[in-house]
Design a protein around this motif. Structure first.
Motif, short mmCIF file in Angstrom:
data_model
loop_
_atom_site.label_atom_id
_atom_site.label_comp_id
_atom_site.label_asym_id
_atom_site.label_seq_id
_atom_site.Cartn_x
_atom_site.Cartn_y
_atom_site.Cartn_z
N GLU A 121 -18.67 23.20 -42.68
CA GLU A 121 -17.79 22.41 -43.51
C GLU A 121 -16.45 22.80 -44.04
OE1 GLU A 121 -18.51 19.41 -47.39
OE2 GLU A 121 -20.06 20.64 -46.85
N LEU A 122 -16.41 23.79 -44.43
CA LEU A 122 -15.25 24.25 -44.94
C LEU A 122 -14.26 24.65 -43.94
CD1 LEU A 122 -13.44 24.88 -47.34
CD2 LEU A 122 -14.54 27.40 -47.31
N TYR A 123 -14.89 25.20 -42.75
CA TYR A 123 -14.08 25.72 -41.62
C TYR A 123 -13.53 24.45 -40.87
CZ TYR A 123 -12.89 27.84 -36.88
OH TYR A 123 -12.12 28.10 -35.82
N GLY A 124 -14.22 23.40 -40.73
CA GLY A 124 -14.02 21.96 -40.01
C GLY A 124 -12.98 21.51 -40.90
N LYS A 125 -13.10 21.40 -42.25
CA LYS A 125 -11.77 20.59 -42.80
C LYS A 125 -10.87 21.49 -43.25
CE LYS A 125 -14.03 21.19 -47.57
NZ LYS A 125 -14.62 20.52 -48.71
N PHE A 126 -10.63 22.79 -42.86
CA PHE A 126 -9.60 23.64 -43.41
C PHE A 126 -8.31 22.93 -42.71
CE2 PHE A 126 -6.52 26.91 -42.78
CZ PHE A 126 -6.66 27.66 -44.08
N GLN A 127 -7.24 23.13 -43.36
CA GLN A 127 -5.95 22.41 -42.88
C GLN A 127 -4.63 23.28 -43.25
OE1 GLN A 127 -5.28 19.72 -41.15
NE2 GLN A 127 -7.58 19.24 -41.16
N MET A 128 -3.64 23.56 -42.56
CA MET A 128 -2.49 24.36 -42.85
C MET A 128 -1.78 23.66 -44.11
SD MET A 128 -2.60 26.74 -40.67
CE MET A 128 -1.17 27.47 -40.86
N PHE A 151 -9.61 34.70 -45.19
CA PHE A 151 -9.43 33.85 -44.03
C PHE A 151 -8.16 33.45 -44.11
CE2 PHE A 151 -9.78 29.49 -41.92
CZ PHE A 151 -10.18 30.03 -40.62
N GLN A 152 -7.69 32.71 -45.24
CA GLN A 152 -6.12 32.34 -45.38
C GLN A 152 -5.09 33.55 -45.11
OE1 GLN A 152 -6.75 30.97 -49.36
NE2 GLN A 152 -6.69 28.51 -48.74
N ARG A 153 -5.59 34.60 -45.54
CA ARG A 153 -4.66 35.85 -45.30
C ARG A 153 -4.71 36.11 -43.66
NH1 ARG A 153 -6.90 40.29 -48.44
NH2 ARG A 153 -8.16 40.56 -46.66
N ALA A 154 -5.72 35.99 -43.14
CA ALA A 154 -5.62 36.08 -41.47
C ALA A 154 -4.82 34.89 -40.79
CB ALA A 154 -7.02 36.19 -40.73
N ILE A 155 -4.82 33.78 -41.36
CA ILE A 155 -4.03 32.57 -41.00
C ILE A 155 -2.61 32.87 -41.08
CG2 ILE A 155 -3.38 30.38 -41.77
CD1 ILE A 155 -5.74 30.03 -40.07
N HIS A 156 -2.20 33.39 -42.17
CA HIS A 156 -0.93 33.72 -42.39
C HIS A 156 -0.49 34.66 -41.72
CE1 HIS A 156 2.91 34.37 -44.79
NE2 HIS A 156 2.69 35.56 -44.67
N ALA A 157 -1.21 35.82 -41.39
CA ALA A 157 -0.69 36.78 -40.38
C ALA A 157 -0.49 36.35 -38.94
CB ALA A 157 -1.71 37.97 -40.49
N THR A 201 -1.18 18.59 -33.43
CA THR A 201 -0.63 17.99 -32.13
C THR A 201 -1.26 19.07 -31.02
OG1 THR A 201 1.19 17.17 -33.17
CG2 THR A 201 1.11 16.99 -30.74
N PRO A 202 -2.21 18.15 -30.01
CA PRO A 202 -2.49 18.88 -29.11
C PRO A 202 -1.46 18.88 -27.99
CG PRO A 202 -3.80 16.73 -29.30
CD PRO A 202 -2.46 16.79 -30.30
N TYR A 203 -1.54 20.38 -27.33
CA TYR A 203 -0.52 20.67 -26.52
C TYR A 203 -1.44 21.14 -25.15
CZ TYR A 203 2.66 20.51 -30.19
OH TYR A 203 3.58 20.08 -31.32
N GLY A 204 -1.26 20.50 -24.16
CA GLY A 204 -2.39 20.84 -22.98
C GLY A 204 -3.57 20.57 -23.50
N ASN A 205 -4.36 21.47 -23.44
CA ASN A 205 -5.93 21.86 -23.82
C ASN A 205 -5.97 22.21 -25.11
OD1 ASN A 205 -6.67 20.07 -21.53
ND2 ASN A 205 -6.95 21.88 -20.47
N GLU A 206 -4.76 22.69 -25.80
CA GLU A 206 -4.78 23.49 -27.12
C GLU A 206 -4.26 22.75 -28.24
OE1 GLU A 206 -4.53 27.94 -25.19
OE2 GLU A 206 -2.57 26.73 -24.93
N THR A 207 -4.67 23.08 -29.43
CA THR A 207 -4.04 22.45 -30.69
C THR A 207 -3.88 23.78 -31.72
OG1 THR A 207 -5.55 20.53 -30.38
CG2 THR A 207 -4.58 21.03 -32.49
N PRO A 208 -2.77 23.64 -32.16
CA PRO A 208 -2.48 24.95 -32.82
C PRO A 208 -3.19 25.12 -34.15
CG PRO A 208 -0.39 23.64 -32.51
CD PRO A 208 -1.45 22.76 -31.76
N LEU A 209 -3.66 24.19 -34.89
CA LEU A 209 -4.71 24.37 -35.93
C LEU A 209 -5.92 25.01 -35.52
CD1 LEU A 209 -5.43 24.19 -38.83
CD2 LEU A 209 -6.00 21.80 -38.51
#
Length: 360
Positions: A353-360, A56-62, A86-94
């Motif tokens: 749980e892990l998906y929810g708390k995943f941070q960059m 998953f982290q590899r896909a994040i990096h890609a 930070t929310p931009y419009g209705n989207e959040t980068p994370l």
């Protein structure tokens, strides 16, 4: 005697306590080792197969650079410590990058599952992948030390090794499935060709020209200055006759009875090749019927006239000449369609749980 007996009993008692401690520790530790998917190591399962958090982290990096570009272009968002949250419009980068990384990870795992079903890959776990990567890099390092030929990089990264493995894997899977029940008959290939020719089988943009050329090199392949001047004048005379209405062929005969007019087809999409040829460059700019100036190239003078120009999209490559390419495209398309079907039908269990708390 009594002392010896007492010592023996004490030793047995001590040994029993040690055994009890060992057994107790084993029993306590055993559930941890028996867990198939520890909560902190997987982000999801797909049809029972694990997507490791590192995958998953590899896909994040890609997806990182593309995601930053997207938010910059759409919202003029600048990189900062708060960018991802930070929310931009209705989207959040994370949230958006997590969603895209999960989709990519599921797509990859489905491809691996299919490869496992076809007997192409025996182990599709992340641990197995890393182990194979280490072995391959070790093999390459040893081969280099032994002055053996190594194709590709001296050492793979995870990303480049994954690309290498999955490229070969997809090819093997397609071959397996074609041998079983994907092999098309001639009518299926023709149907695919007709349905996709506007997307895949455009003939290249071309220009056909008539050309007349005269050499100004002597017998030793050196420039003959007097001959160069004379031959250029001949072509200038021929050009003027053509512009006055005389045919290209007749103007060539007026220069010399044995003058040969040839036809040449230039691919307008071959920019690199054309850039090295003054004649090709001149052909690109001519309209049908138009005559060029005198062109010098490789010890010759050329005079050319455009006969016809076919823009990309006006003609298509003939089926008979590209049958093998059509077959490859048919199988590639069939494979991608099947992957999409498998993704739609896949049973995905998210480690929320892990998906929810995943941070960059």
């Amino acid at each position: 005697m009594m002392v010896q007996k007492f010592c023996s009993l004490k030793w047995l008692y001590t040994a029993g306590i040690l055994i009890l401690i060992i057994v107790t520790v084993f029993l306590i530790a055993k559930p941890e080792f028996s867990q198939t998917h520890p909560e902190d190591t997987y982000i999801a399962t797909v049809d029972g197969e694990v997507i490791h958090v590192s995958e998953f982290q590899r896909a994040i990096h890609a997806n990182r650079a593309e995601m930053i570009k997207y938010f910059h272009e759409k919202y003029d968002a600048a990189q900062s410590p708060e960018f991802w949250s930070t929310p931009y419009g209705n989207e959040t980068p994370l949230e958006l990058i997590k969603k895209k990384a999960l989709e990519d990870s599921i797509h990859l795992k489905i491809r691996q599952i299919l490869a496992k079903e076809q007997g192409v890959l025996s182990d599709i776990s992340y641990d197995g992948f890393v182990q194979n990567l280490l072995l391959e890099n070790e093999r390459r390092q040893q081969a280099i030390k032994n002055n053996q030929v190594v194709f590709g990089p001296a050492q793979y990264t995870e990303e480049t090794y994954l690309e290498y493995v999955m490229g070969n894997t997809a090819l093997a899977v397609k071959n397996h499935l074609m041998e079983q029940n994907w092999k098309p008959n001639e009518q299926q290939l023709l149907t695919f060709y007709e349905a996709n020719k506007r997307r895949l089988y455009h003939a290249p943009a071309t220009v056909k020209v008539r050309q007349l050329s005269l050499s100004f090199l002597d017998a030793n392949r050196n420039v003959d200055t007097l001959l160069k001047t004379r031959e250029k004048r001949k072509l200038e005379t021929a050009r003027q006759k053509i512009l006055s209405g005389i045919s290209f062929e007749q103007a060539a005969k007026d220069i010399h009875q044995d003058s040969q007019v040839t036809e040449q087809l230039y691919n307008l999409d071959s920019h690199r090749h054309n850039s090295r040829s003054p004649v090709a460059l001149a052909s690109v700019d001519l309209h049908p019927g138009e005559v060029s100036e005198i062109i010098e190239e490789n010890g010759r003078f050329y005079l050319i006239q455009s006969v016809e120009k076919d823009q990309r999209g006006t003609k298509f490559l003939a089926f008979d000449g590209i049958r093998e390419q059509v077959l490859k495209d048919y199988i590639d398309n069939k494979y991608e369609e099947y992957i999409r079907e498998r993704i739609t039908d896949a049973h995905v269990v998210l480690n929320e749980e892990l998906y929810g708390k995943f941070q960059m």
